[in-house]
Design a protein around this motif. Sequence first.
Motif, short mmCIF file in Angstrom:
data_model
loop_
_atom_site.label_atom_id
_atom_site.label_comp_id
_atom_site.label_asym_id
_atom_site.label_seq_id
_atom_site.Cartn_x
_atom_site.Cartn_y
_atom_site.Cartn_z
N THR A 37 0.72 -1.11 -0.03
CA THR A 37 0.11 -0.09 0.04
C THR A 37 0.75 1.36 0.01
O THR A 37 2.01 1.27 0.27
CB THR A 37 -0.85 0.05 1.35
N LYS A 38 0.31 2.17 -0.26
CA LYS A 38 1.04 3.49 -0.21
C LYS A 38 1.37 4.01 1.26
O LYS A 38 2.45 4.44 1.17
CB LYS A 38 0.04 4.72 -0.74
N GLU A 39 0.61 3.59 2.25
CA GLU A 39 0.92 3.85 3.62
C GLU A 39 2.44 3.36 3.86
O GLU A 39 3.11 3.70 4.59
CB GLU A 39 0.02 3.63 4.53
N GLU A 40 2.32 1.93 3.37
CA GLU A 40 3.49 1.16 3.65
C GLU A 40 4.80 1.71 3.20
O GLU A 40 6.12 1.73 3.87
CB GLU A 40 3.67 -0.24 3.17
N LYS A 41 4.64 2.47 1.99
CA LYS A 41 5.76 3.13 1.31
C LYS A 41 6.24 4.42 2.08
O LYS A 41 7.22 4.59 1.99
CB LYS A 41 5.66 3.49 -0.14
N VAL A 42 5.11 5.27 2.34
CA VAL A 42 5.34 6.37 3.24
C VAL A 42 6.25 5.75 4.52
O VAL A 42 7.18 6.71 4.90
CB VAL A 42 4.19 7.10 3.43
N ILE A 43 5.50 4.97 5.25
CA ILE A 43 6.41 4.37 6.36
C ILE A 43 7.79 4.06 6.34
O ILE A 43 8.74 4.10 7.03
CB ILE A 43 5.83 3.21 7.02
N ALA A 44 7.92 3.37 4.86
CA ALA A 44 9.46 2.94 4.59
C ALA A 44 10.29 4.19 4.49
O ALA A 44 11.38 4.40 5.09
CB ALA A 44 9.47 2.02 3.40
N HIS A 45 9.82 5.34 3.87
CA HIS A 45 10.43 6.45 3.71
C HIS A 45 10.92 7.14 4.95
O HIS A 45 11.87 7.78 5.33
CB HIS A 45 9.66 7.38 2.79
N GLU A 46 9.79 7.18 5.79
CA GLU A 46 9.88 7.83 7.30
C GLU A 46 11.04 6.98 7.87
O GLU A 46 11.84 7.50 8.89
CB GLU A 46 8.69 7.82 8.09
N ARG A 47 10.88 5.66 7.76
CA ARG A 47 12.17 4.97 8.70
C ARG A 47 13.48 5.39 7.89
O ARG A 47 14.47 5.47 8.64
CB ARG A 47 11.99 3.25 8.42
N ALA A 48 13.79 5.35 6.76
CA ALA A 48 14.98 5.72 5.96
C ALA A 48 15.40 7.21 6.39
O ALA A 48 16.56 7.55 6.91
CB ALA A 48 14.74 5.81 4.65
N LYS A 49 14.25 8.13 6.51
CA LYS A 49 14.80 9.51 7.09
C LYS A 49 15.21 9.15 8.60
O LYS A 49 16.12 10.18 8.89
CB LYS A 49 13.69 10.44 7.24
N ALA A 50 14.68 8.61 9.50
CA ALA A 50 14.96 8.32 10.73
C ALA A 50 16.47 7.74 10.89
O ALA A 50 17.09 8.24 11.72
CB ALA A 50 13.89 7.48 11.62
N LYS A 51 16.59 6.70 10.14
CA LYS A 51 18.06 6.25 10.10
C LYS A 51 19.20 7.45 9.64
O LYS A 51 20.10 7.09 10.08
CB LYS A 51 18.10 4.86 9.12
N GLU A 52 18.79 8.12 8.70
CA GLU A 52 19.69 9.00 8.20
C GLU A 52 20.07 10.06 9.27
O GLU A 52 21.17 10.45 9.53
CB GLU A 52 19.15 9.71 6.89
N ALA A 53 19.01 10.42 10.04
CA ALA A 53 19.23 11.32 10.84
C ALA A 53 19.88 10.82 12.01
O ALA A 53 20.83 11.50 12.89
CB ALA A 53 17.53 11.84 11.49
N LYS A 54 19.55 9.68 12.29
CA LYS A 54 20.62 8.88 13.62
C LYS A 54 21.98 8.82 13.13
O LYS A 54 22.83 9.02 13.86
CB LYS A 54 19.92 7.45 13.56
N ALA A 55 22.35 8.71 11.94
CA ALA A 55 23.62 8.43 11.27
C ALA A 55 24.28 9.90 11.47
O ALA A 55 25.48 10.05 11.87
CB ALA A 55 23.80 7.99 9.91
N LYS A 56 23.50 10.81 11.24
CA LYS A 56 24.17 12.44 11.43
C LYS A 56 24.43 12.60 13.00
O LYS A 56 25.48 13.53 13.24
CB LYS A 56 23.18 13.20 10.50
#
Length: 126
Positions: A37-56
């Motif tokens: 679903t589209k919501e799962e894709k949005v959740i995947a994107h949000e997880r990636a943003k969180a991982k990038e922020a954690k790395a920074k």
Amino acid sequence: MQSAKEKLKNTASAAKEHVDIYKAKLDEKAEKATARTKEEKVIAHERAKAKEAKAKMELHEAKARHAAEKLSADHPHNYRNHHPTVAGTEYQGHQQQPLGLVPNPVATHSTYPLGLGGNHLTNKHF
């Protein structure tokens, strides 16, 4: 030498950050590919943003840690131990002698003229 070590450690931390961000993007692509679903894709994107922020955040923490290590290496001394103690008491800050006190008991003159002979200041208000 410490600055070179700090730069090298910062470079290694930056490389680790880039690897972590790359992994986050790969995970995002994999999750989006399996998402239904589209919501799962949005959740995947949000997880990636969180991982990038954690790395920074980890990069900035590592840089701060490296700077602190450099400062501790530059100043390893405990300066309280370098000051003389008086009659077994610990050093408690900078202590000045009062005016007119003779630092050497053998000396017969004061350390400051106090207006009693010696060098007078030439000022019309005195």
